[in-house]
Every structure is written in structure tokens, then in C-alpha cells.
Design an enzyme around this catalytic site. Sequence first.
Site, PDB file in Angstrom:
ATOM      1  N   ASP A 289       0.839  -1.192   0.000  1.00 21.00           N
ATOM      2  CA  ASP A 289       0.000   0.000   0.000  1.00 21.00           C
ATOM      3  C   ASP A 289       0.873   1.242   0.000  1.00 21.00           C
ATOM      4  O   ASP A 289       2.040   1.188  -0.418  1.00 21.00           O
ATOM      5  CB  ASP A 289      -0.935  -0.027   1.213  1.00 21.00           C
TER       6      ASP A 289
ATOM      7  N   HIS B 290      -4.214   5.779   3.649  1.00 20.95           N
ATOM      8  CA  HIS B 290      -4.843   4.644   2.977  1.00 20.95           C
ATOM      9  C   HIS B 290      -4.370   3.319   3.568  1.00 20.95           C
ATOM     10  O   HIS B 290      -5.173   2.462   3.957  1.00 20.95           O
ATOM     11  CB  HIS B 290      -4.517   4.721   1.477  1.00 20.95           C
TER      12      HIS B 290
ATOM     13  N   SER C  68     -10.957  -0.641  -2.055  1.00 20.34           N
ATOM     14  CA  SER C  68      -9.753  -0.702  -1.229  1.00 20.34           C
ATOM     15  C   SER C  68     -10.087  -1.102   0.204  1.00 20.34           C
ATOM     16  O   SER C  68      -9.237  -1.640   0.919  1.00 20.34           O
ATOM     17  CB  SER C  68      -9.046   0.657  -1.200  1.00 20.34           C
TER      18      SER C  68
END
EC number: 3.4.-.-
Length: 541
Positions: free
Chosen positions: A68, A290, A459
Site C-alpha cells: 500500500d 490509505h 480498497s
Amino acid sequence: MAFKPLVVRLLSLYTILLSGSAFSQTQSAQWFHLDSKTDSVLGISTDRTYRELLSNRKPTPVVVAVIDGGIDSTHEDLKRILWTNPKEIPGNGIDDDKNGYVDDIHGWNFIGGKDGRNVQYETAEVTRQYVRLRPLYEGKKRSALKPAQQKEYDQFVKYKAEVEKKRAEYQEQYKSYSEFSSQLVTIIGGLKQALGVSKLDTATLRNPTTDNDFVKKAAAALYEMTASQGYSSADDIQNELERGLEDLKSKAEYAYNPDYDGRSIVGDNPNDLTETAYGNPDITGPDALHGTHVAGIIAADRTNNLGVQGVADQVKIMAIRAVPDGDERDKDVANAIRYAVNNGAQIINMSFGKDVSPQRKVVDDAMRYALSKGVLLIHAAGNDNKLLDTTASFPADRFMDGSAIPNLITVGAITAKNNENLVAPFSNYGRKTVDVFAPGMTIYSTTPKNGYDNLSGTSMAAPVVTGIAAVLKSYFPKLTYSDLKRIIEKSAIVQNRRVLRPESNELVEFTDLSKTGAIVNLYEAIKLAEAEEAAAAEKKG
């Protein structure tokens, strides 16, 4: 990355501000843990599973790699569950375990330089291909080229047009939403002052203590906006809007800017696919939102009574930074997969993707390597509300030779709405390409600096499935990657209902949107694993 869902939410907020919206009941903060029977929400039944099925079983630790944009290693809900390289001595500047990476204590960063700097923004892959071809074909006429060059020239023309179009679109969107943001900030600030409060939560907005009709109307409009989007306060909207604006700005200024070069920080040759020993050990990087959110969904500490709880309770998260704000490079993805496999990861979460993959073979080879070592890959379907059966998306669901990737699960996203709006409006889908759906809208999880927030995207759906796979592997350690995939898909709950196809008003059968036509469920997965274990024992005995 989770860009498109933010834009979808911005559009929704913008529309609500202008025209109003019907109120919809907000869900529990971590609705994806809820159970369809006891809570009437299509969550994965996490809490029920631990309570009813796993209380008498002993788990074993499972290593899950998260490829990521970075993970906040100091987060109160994550620091205990981070993978630690047992053979590496922290901070001594020596590659103690001789794996090619110096001081890789919790993972590795393939988008950082040896001097400690890190890539934050990157160009889109289509921009990189345009830049590659520009010196060869800019100003040239197709008719003057040799037949062998004309195909590449056509690609150049296509790439150039897309880059220019996208950049103009994002610049215009950024301008529009900046104006919207200014209006919203003014409204929120004015309401706070008028009501004498420091925070505009839904209770305050629903019943404002004022006799001023204008203030009442403004509070009502903001309440509808807040409640319908699943927020607890107007401040949360403002925070997400700021993140969305940052995403739009990055697309306008970096992703589709052919004159921007963020890769020079790394110091490698991006086109040398044999290079592996580049990067640095900084697994957090400049923007770990994220990745931190993804890691929390999978395995946020379930024992510390803080913040949130992940799906899995016996996981060690290996952090691998390879996804910038922009398109990831094939070289980095391939090296990230190999690093994860070589250092003991049993499951890899891949919440990223792009439309163009010029060095696809190197990723294919890495995925085949993971297959040879029995490692399960779980990939987000993407956030472009596209039919993947007819649209290119990478990493793809098949190898370049057309054969299926047996150790890959591709995941679409659902909302908490148990009605025709079940499928997330941004989610990609495909009867031939998407395996299952999982919760992916308004998912509450960890964010940097000991924060917690809602994010949306496939995601977020992929790590829900990764968490299920990790629980299965932890409590049934003999399960192979193929067992995990089969059990997850076979136990997923089929939805025989009509739903809105993403970003349309067309009602379609949910079963037409994926291979299984089903939503994953941890409770049913554990039940199936138990049944198969019992059957195997009976057969053996």
C-alpha cells in the site's frame, strides 16, 4: 488507491448542498462486523463468529502483507500487531538477515530513496507512456512514418489526448470543489457561531437551539447532508472534503502532468526490472492514510479496548510501501510481492490498481512466484464503476496467457443499505472477473496519528476479505491458499435480488455482478471450515 469514491462522495455532498436529500439512517460505526440475522445489516458477522464459533479454538499467528502507501507504525491500534523481522537488528545499518534490505524491521519501502526521502506523488501510467513516446512522435505525421512505427504513433496520439483531457477535467473539478468547500466552511463556521457550539454533531443539527428560521433551515440542510452520508458531524464532512480536494489537486498537478518527475527521489532506473535492492525501511512515508486504514480493517487490535477492532485477531501485518498518490509502477508491485513471499507472508492484500500495465510480465511472474509458494493474493476490483469483463484493469484477474490466477480473489464493494442500493456506486463489477463482494462503503478504521475515520472504496472491501482469510488460516492452519479461496467463495451468501448497477439507474440481478453473486461472511466461512475438518477427521478415522 481510494480516489474515485472520494470524488463520488464530493459529488453527492455538492448535490445535497444545492438541492437537499432524503434522510437515511446511519449505521453502527463498524457496521461491517454486524450480522444479517441479528442486526439486519449485511455485515460479515465478525463478533457473532468469535462469540459462537471460535471461543474454544486456539489460533496461531498469520503473517499478512499489506502492499500500500504506508502504515503508521506508531498507531495505538496497530503497533502491537505489526510484523517484526526476527533476524534484523533495528537501526544498525546492516543487512543482518542477508535478504537484500537493510533494517527492514517491519517491512520495506520501494518508493523511497536511500537518503530517507520518499515519493508521495506520482504520475499516472498513461502519462508515463505519453512522456516515453513524446520525443519520438511529437510533431510527426503518421503518413510519414514506417508501417512498423504507425501502431506506436497511434498509441502516442491516444495517450496524449487522454492525458490532456484528464488534466483539464481534474483542474476544473478542483476549481469547482474548492468553491464548494469555501461555501461549506463558511456555513459550518456561521452555524457554530450562531448556535454557540464548537462541533456540529447530528444531534445539534437535528434540534438546533435557536428561533432564527434561517439558522434552522441551514442546520436542517446540513443535518440531511451529514446523516444521509453516514457522518456523525459536519466536521467529518469538512475533513473528508479536504482529503478529496487534496486528491483532486494531486491529479491535476501531478498525475496528468507530463513535466512532473517524482521517481528521481528513489535513485533507481525505473526501466531496469532486474533491480530489487532499492528503497528504504520507512514503512510510513509522507501519507499513510490509505494503508493505515486498510491495516486496521484487517487486524486492528481486538484486545486493547481502544478505537476499533479488525476482522482478524492473530495477525502480524507486514507493511510494504509501493503505492504512491498516483499509479504504482509494475516493477515496485512485483518486488513488493516477492518481498512479502520471501519474508513469510501467507496472505497479501493489494488495494490498488490502474488501467495501463506496460511491464505486466514482471507482475505476472511475481504472482506466479506467490502461487508456487502457496500465498493467497486478495485484490480490490477498482473504483471506476466499470464492467471489468470488458475493461482493462491491472493487476488483471488472469495471467497474460489467458489462464486463471488460482491464488487470487478479486473483491467488489457493497454499502450498508440492505435494498436496491446495496452495491457501492463506485464499485467495479463483472460476472467473469470479480469473485465476491464485501463491505466497502463508509468503513470506520484506523488513520494516522492515532486517528479513526470512515473511508470508502473497494480498497476497503479487499481487506475485509483478507481479514476473513487470515481468521481461517489462523484457526485452521492446515488450509492451503486454494482451500481459503474455495471456502471464502463457497460460504459467501448469494443475493437473489435486483440492485442498481453502479453509477446507473438500471436495476440488475446482483448475481450478474460477480462470479459467485455473493457477499462474504466470516460466520459461514468458519462453519464450512469446521464441517470440512470434521468430515476429513471422520474419513481418516
